[in-house]
Design a protein around this motif. Structure first.
Motif, PDB file in Angstrom:
ATOM      1  N   THR A  10       0.837  -1.204   0.000  1.00 49.96           N
ATOM      2  CA  THR A  10       0.000   0.000   0.000  1.00 49.96           C
ATOM      3  C   THR A  10       0.877   1.262   0.000  1.00 49.96           C
ATOM      4  OG1 THR A  10      -1.690  -1.209   1.196  1.00 49.96           O
ATOM      5  CG2 THR A  10      -1.873   1.182   1.236  1.00 49.96           C
ATOM      6  N   TYR A  11       1.923   1.250   0.830  1.00 51.37           N
ATOM      7  CA  TYR A  11       2.799   2.436   0.886  1.00 51.37           C
ATOM      8  C   TYR A  11       3.635   2.573  -0.387  1.00 51.37           C
ATOM      9  CZ  TYR A  11       1.264   3.912   5.405  1.00 51.37           C
ATOM     10  OH  TYR A  11       0.484   4.398   6.431  1.00 51.37           O
ATOM     11  N   LYS A  13       2.433   1.831  -3.264  1.00 50.89           N
ATOM     12  CA  LYS A  13       1.459   2.433  -4.188  1.00 50.89           C
ATOM     13  C   LYS A  13       1.309   3.933  -3.928  1.00 50.89           C
ATOM     14  CE  LYS A  13      -1.718  -0.993  -3.557  1.00 50.89           C
ATOM     15  NZ  LYS A  13      -3.035  -1.619  -3.580  1.00 50.89           N
ATOM     16  N   THR A  14       1.357   4.335  -2.644  1.00 48.72           N
ATOM     17  CA  THR A  14       1.218   5.778  -2.361  1.00 48.72           C
ATOM     18  C   THR A  14       2.403   6.555  -2.932  1.00 48.72           C
ATOM     19  OG1 THR A  14       2.314   5.659  -0.223  1.00 48.72           O
ATOM     20  CG2 THR A  14      -0.062   5.425  -0.196  1.00 48.72           C
TER      21      THR A  14
END
Lengths: 264, 315
Positions: A10-11, A13-14
């Motif tokens: 997720t990070y 992707k950020t």
């Protein structure tokens, strides 16, 4: 384990969400390379070796050391924790079923994975564009020790920053701690100047500190120096990780109860 | 309805220690050397029991202690005194097994990643709560359908409106089918349409899924529409705990009668006690009004009365 892998993803992707950041990061990395190249070229203009390094040996050290230093981005953990504890939004980590330290370690991994690409690109530009005779140790055992030491060193830095973040529960303001840590790390990790250029007594003292093993010793090992310290280095940094984990456990248990969640 | 108690507090108290800084530069320097603190009791001896499946409203003016109570029930902060049991756990032990059984949505705190899509955040929460893939897909479909946001699941969160974002926060919170849902001001800042939609969804979730809901809100419309039971808190103490309609029945004492005439004074507005409405109407009818409307006390007036008189009765 799957949950921490997803946190890292997720990070990652950020990080990919902002294209301007990607571009500026690339420009900044190349700028650093150019500056260091010019600096060492001037210094080596009148000498063949400095502190046992040739010009190409020094640049090889600098490439590897910069590579590791740029990957070490755990300062974001203490900054994020301090800001969120002060403004009351740290509760977002408390209410979900995760180990909070594990969450931050996974978050760090996601960010590091993103920058790994740029660091490889930077190293590539160094070696091929500037025609550097890159010095890399051939001994597989030493390479394995250096990589293991880097991983342990980075884990230690995550632990240290998480520990400093916890101190916000007690002291509310930890900027002074962070400033001391950042300056100490810049000096002791050898990311500015190789520690080999310091007097022996100072280097001997630094061997007891964990920072010596974060980027400096792995970089030296990979450039074919300090081979005798490889195994001892892994033992020392492992011991520091254990000590820091114990400190985190005690501090977390004692101070998380002080969180008042006020702010927003 | 299942009557198993899932929240139980007894004399629950929370006291904060606050640094008191004297005014001006001199005060700032003095504060460096010698600090003075004051104690503030945010929650004072609150005893509360909530059974499974209930929809309980928690109201009180700003600083009354509602959010502090929610924070203690969810384990975010530790109580200073009293006992607390939520789903069989002491919340501030922060056990993962406990955290998997509840969800909390605070109107001004977000679990969403602004740069990513809602589906990205949901995928993360699927792993965090260890939800099996099939259950995850079913829940995601169910809530996207219920909240009418199917088309927004792959849109970057920061581009969503406030109302859409709150719906997404609720989906993230409900994904793991929590037994208890704590909601702190979920409709804050939302327009009337969005607030009404959120209320409708919450009612369905409580009714269809049996989720116990504890809701704090400044909007009495939220409380009246949703909660069978209301707890009123003021200055940290519980001043009322009972039926919502009973509460409003007790404090909504007056009726506002508006009469419209063909001749001067054209319009007349009077506020009379509920039991005197007949007499007032009878009197007004003598003037042959063109139209008459009767309305309840304004909600703001009622709330003010609840807090003021409730506090006096409790003293």
């Amino acid at each position: 384990m799957r949950k921490y892998r997803e946190i890292a993803r997720t990070y990652l992707k950020t990080q990919l969400a902002w294209r301007a950041d990607v571009l500026f990061n690339m420009v900044f990395t190349v700028g650093r390379i150019l500056f260091a190249y010019l600096l060492w070229k001037v210094i080596f203009a009148e000498k063949d070796t400095i502190g046992g390094f040739t010009f190409h040996g020094m640049l090889s050290y600098y490439i590897i050391s910069s590579f590791f230093t740029q990957l070490e981005m755990s300062h974001g953990i203490s900054e994020e924790m301090a800001a969120r504890i002060r403004n009351g939004t740290f509760s977002k980590y408390i209410v979900i079923p995760v180990n909070v330290e594990g969450y931050f370690a996974a978050m760090e991994s996601g960010v590091v994975l993103f920058y790994l690409f740029f660091d490889f690109a930077a190293a590539f530009i160094w070696i091929f564009l500037f025609g550097i005779e890159f010095t890399l140790v051939k001994d597989g055992m030493i390479i394995a020790c250096a990589l293991a030491m880097v991983l342990l060193g980075m884990f230690f830095m995550v632990q240290l920053n998480f520990f400093l973040g916890i101190l916000t529960f007690k002291y509310e303001e930890i900027n002074t701690f962070l400033m001391i840590k950042n300056n100490l790390i810049a000096l002791v990790t050898g990311s500015i100047v190789p520690l080999a250029l310091f007097p022996d007594t100072i280097v001997s003292f630094m061997r007891f500190l964990p920072f010596y093993y974060v980027t400096y010793l792995p970089s030296m090992l990979l450039t074919g120096k300090c081979a005798g310290e490889a195994v001892r280095g892994i033992i020392v940094i492992s011991c520091w990780c254990i000590v820091m984990q114990a400190a985190i456990r005690i501090a977390w248990k004692r101070y998380v109860r002080r969180f008042d969640g006020v702010g927003i | 309805m299942n009557t198993q108690k899932i929240i139980e507090t007894k004399d629950l108290t929370k006291t904060y220690r606050r640094f008191q800084k004297k005014e001006g530069l001199r005060g700032s320097i003095q504060g460096l050397i010698k600090r003075e603190y004051e104690e503030k009791t945010a929650v004072n001896s609150v005893s509360l029991t909530v059974s499974e499946g209930e929809f309980v409203g928690l109201i009180g003016p700003n600083g009354a202690g509602k959010t502090t109570l929610i924070k203690m029930l969810t384990g975010i902060i530790a109580p200073t005194g009293g006992s607390i049991d939520v789903l069989g756990y002491y919340p501030n032990d922060l056990k993962n097994a406990f955290k998997k059984q509840y969800a909390v949505v605070m109107g001004q705190k977000s679990q969403l990643f602004m740069e990513l899509t809602v589906n990205d955040t949901l995928r993360l929460f699927k792993e965090i709560y260890e939800i099996p893939e099939a259950d995850y897909r079913d829940s995601r479909e169910y809530f996207a359908e219920l909240f009418g946001v199917k088309d927004l699941m792959n849109v970057q969160v920061r581009t969503l409106s406030l109302g859409e974002r709150m719906k997404m926060e609720l989906i993230v919170a409900l994904l793991h089918s929590p037994r208890v849902l704590f909601l702190d001001e979920p409709t804050i800042g939302l327009d009337a349409v969005a607030s009404k939609q959120i209320r409708k969804f919450l009612k369905e979730i409580n009714h269809d899924r049996g989720t116990t809901i504890l809701l704090t809100s400044h909007y009495m419309e939220d409380i009246r529409t949703l909660c069978d039971r209301t707890v009123v808190i003021n200055h940290g103490s519980k001043i009322y705990d009972g039926g919502t309609e009973e509460l409003f029945g007790r404090y909504q004492r007056n009726k506002r009668i508006t009469a419209v005439f063909d001749r001067p004074p054209y319009r007349r507005e009077v506020e009379v006690p509920k039991e005197q409405v007949n007499d007032a109407l009878h009197e007004l009818m003598q003037y042959e009004p063109k139209d008459i409307t009767i309305a309840e006390d304004e909600i703001g007036v009622v709330v003010e009365r609840i807090y003021r008189e409730g506090e006096q009765q409790n003293a």
